[in-house]
Design an enzyme around this catalytic site. Structure first.
Site, PDB file in Angstrom:
ATOM      1  N   GLU A  67       4.397  -8.234  75.167  1.00  0.00           N
ATOM      2  CA  GLU A  67       5.575  -8.679  74.408  1.00  0.00           C
ATOM      3  C   GLU A  67       6.393  -7.435  74.129  1.00  0.00           C
ATOM      4  O   GLU A  67       6.049  -6.661  73.241  1.00  0.00           O
ATOM      5  CB  GLU A  67       5.137  -9.325  73.089  1.00  0.00           C
ATOM      6  CG  GLU A  67       4.325 -10.589  73.240  1.00  0.00           C
ATOM      7  CD  GLU A  67       5.169 -11.782  73.640  1.00  0.00           C
ATOM      8  OE1 GLU A  67       6.404 -11.652  73.699  1.00  0.00           O
ATOM      9  OE2 GLU A  67       4.582 -12.832  73.930  1.00  0.00           O
ATOM     10  N   CYS A 102      12.554  -7.364  67.765  1.00  0.00           N
ATOM     11  CA  CYS A 102      12.698  -7.487  69.223  1.00  0.00           C
ATOM     12  C   CYS A 102      13.748  -8.533  69.556  1.00  0.00           C
ATOM     13  O   CYS A 102      14.510  -8.385  70.508  1.00  0.00           O
ATOM     14  CB  CYS A 102      11.352  -7.843  69.845  1.00  0.00           C
ATOM     15  SG  CYS A 102      10.565  -9.247  69.092  1.00  0.00           S
TER      16      CYS A 102
END
Ligand code: NAP
Length: 470
Positions: free
Chosen positions: A229, A263
């Site tokens: 991720e 993110c």
């Protein structure tokens, strides 16, 4: 790299932790492997009951945990409290749904007998997590894997050690057996040693492209399945018929939440020509209205960045962007504090040769682009090495969803902000990584998808049964 809590508001070194020893790592691997063996025969409902207790314990300790997180990495205390609650929601959800999610999948087949895929645990998962959501990042891996029956070793970021330590203590205090989730202050080499160990059968990393590449390389070398991720430069696309009240009310929040260190922060605002000026004016106004201060004070709305190093990196990225021709359309006035505050900024006129066009700015800097058609908006959104998430505002949500599906990212929210919830798969494509966390897809990341075909007798008249395929 040392494991240290340095309060980014006061710059005080609050706590330091020694590195784990090799024998602590060996003990954690041995105990993790033992838990994995025990979980094989434990009814899943027993783990579900303990996971509910973890959720309750997190809620009970919410104030303490929120404060620890804010002192570790500087986020607003209200955001820290929200993160603790989200962890409890994730734990409750996997506790309630895992039995159903992990039920065998039967397959229609021409083979003789009944075919099904069972989802078995695989062993110890090595998890490597970042500082920006110190608790939620742990929970995203812990809850689904604990329910599967995997155990875990956690290597958290060097600057959020106290959050990692306390989270894992609370999990144990809630009754989850020692060795199920072990926090260790590992060096990078020890992470590789763990990955090389045969008891480790999965590797989950959330972090940067740099960290991801190193850990994925080790996982590849030792043939361990892994999920990555990684970073993102999520587009926030505003079509010409979007509801501008909704857009302007949200745009600044999704860039400044967690001081822009997310993110899935909207990092590129791609705005149709007819609403561009209105959008930019509102964004400036909203950026100008934030109130910097002590992140432990609920009245503060702009937090410091997580470290001095992160602030300096962002400053040099902003300087480089401006030197390469970008226009600084807005920057917040000087902040009178020694804390690691970064003055929120807005960049426009970023052309494709500018380093800011393709590099992630992990902090409160918004890049705003003007486009003249949906085609141009989609092309710009996709002209990027990352592919994590995105937001798109459109007058007609159905049309918005059609445009959204042409954006090359793992997730797009139409007319809403991105909400990370346990039932929704989370992850990206391209340099944003691979694999998913949360939801059934994420829960099945580290399982042995074992095929069982059950027949009473072989049937050689069956066209498939008559064949031997190996
Ligand atoms: P990072 O430097 O990659 O650190 C993340 C974790 O990886 C930390 O625990 C770090 O440890 C560890 N690490 C780094 N290099 C390693 C190596 N060679 N071997 C073993 N462990 C290693 O990431 P960051 O810059 O702190 O975090 C921000 C990045 O994470 C951003 O790019 C952001 O977009 C991304 N992110 C992605 C998601 C997502 O779900 N896709 C979510 C949040 C953040 P140390 O701290 O000890 O270096």
């Amino acid at each position: 790299m040392t494991y240290q809590t340095v309060n980014p508001y006061t710059n005080e070194v609050v706590t330091e932790y020694p590195f784990a020893t090799d024998s602590e790592l060996q003990d954690a691997l041995a105990l993790g492997a033992q838990r994995y063996e025990e979980f094989k025969t434990q009814p899943i409902a027993e783990r579900g009951a303990l996971l509910h207790k973890v959720a309750a314990a997190l809620r009970e300790h919410a104030d303490e945990l929120a404060k620890i997180c804010t002192v570790d990495m500087g986020k607003l205390v209200g955001e820290s409290a929200g993160e603790v609650e989200l962890c409890a929601i994730i734990a409750d959800w996997f506790a309630d749904h895992s039995e159903e999610l992990l039920r065998p999948d039967s397959i229609e087949t021409i083979a003789t007998g009944e075919a099904e895929v069972r989802h078995h645990a695989v062993g110890v998962v090595m998890m490597v997590e970042p500082w920006n959501f110190p608790y939620y990042q742990i929970m995203r891996v812990f809850a689904p894997n604990y329910m599967v029956g995997n155990s875990m070793i956690l290597k958290h970021a060097a600057n959020t050690p106290t959050s990692a330590k306390r989270f894992c203590e609370i999990v144990e205090e809630a009754g989850v057996p020692k060795g199920t989730l072990t926090n260790l202050f590992l060096t990078y080499d020890q992470v590789t040693d763990a990955i090389a160990d045969p008891r480790v059968q999965g590797v989950a990393l959330t972090g940067s492209e740099r960290g991801g590449k190193s850990v994925a390389e080790a996982a590849g070398k030792y043939l361990k399945k892994n999920t990555m991720e990684l970073g993102g430069m999520d587009p926030f696309v505003v079509l010409g018929d979007a509801n501008m009240d909704d857009v302007t009310n949200l745009a600044w929040r999704v860039r400044l939440y967690n001081c822009g260190q997310v993110c899935t922060s909207s990092k590129r605002f791609i705005v149709m020509d007819n609403v561009y000026d209105e959008f930019l004016d509102a964004l400036k106004k909203n950026f100008a209205a934030v109130k910097p201060g002590d992140p432990l004070d609920p009245a503060t709305t702009l937090a410091p960045m997580n470290t001095k190093r992160a602030k300096e990196k962002l400053q040099s990225q902003l300087d480089d962007a401006i030197a390469a021709g970008a226009k600084l359309a807005y920057q917040y006035p000087e902040i009178d504090s020694d804390g690691q505050f970064f003055r929120p900024a807005i960049l426009t006129d970023i052309d494709p040769s500018n380093p800011a066009y393709k590099s992630e700015m992990f902090g409160p800097v918004a890049a705003v682009y003007r486009v003249h058609s949906e085609e141009e908006a989609v092309a710009l959104a996709n002209d990027n090495p990352y592919g994590l998430g995105g937001i798109l505002f459109a007058g007609d949500p159905d049309h918005g969803a059609e445009v959204a599906s042409r954006i090359e990212t793992g997730m797009v929210y139409v007319n809403n902000f991105m909400a990370s919830l346990p039932e929704l798969p989370f992850g990206g494509v391209k340099l944003s990584g691979y694999g998913r966390e949360m939801s059934r897809i994420g829960q099945l990341a580290f399982v042995n998808e074992q095929l069982i075909v059950k027949a009473a007798h072989p049937d050689l008249t069956n066209p498939a049964g008559g064949l031997v395929v190996a």
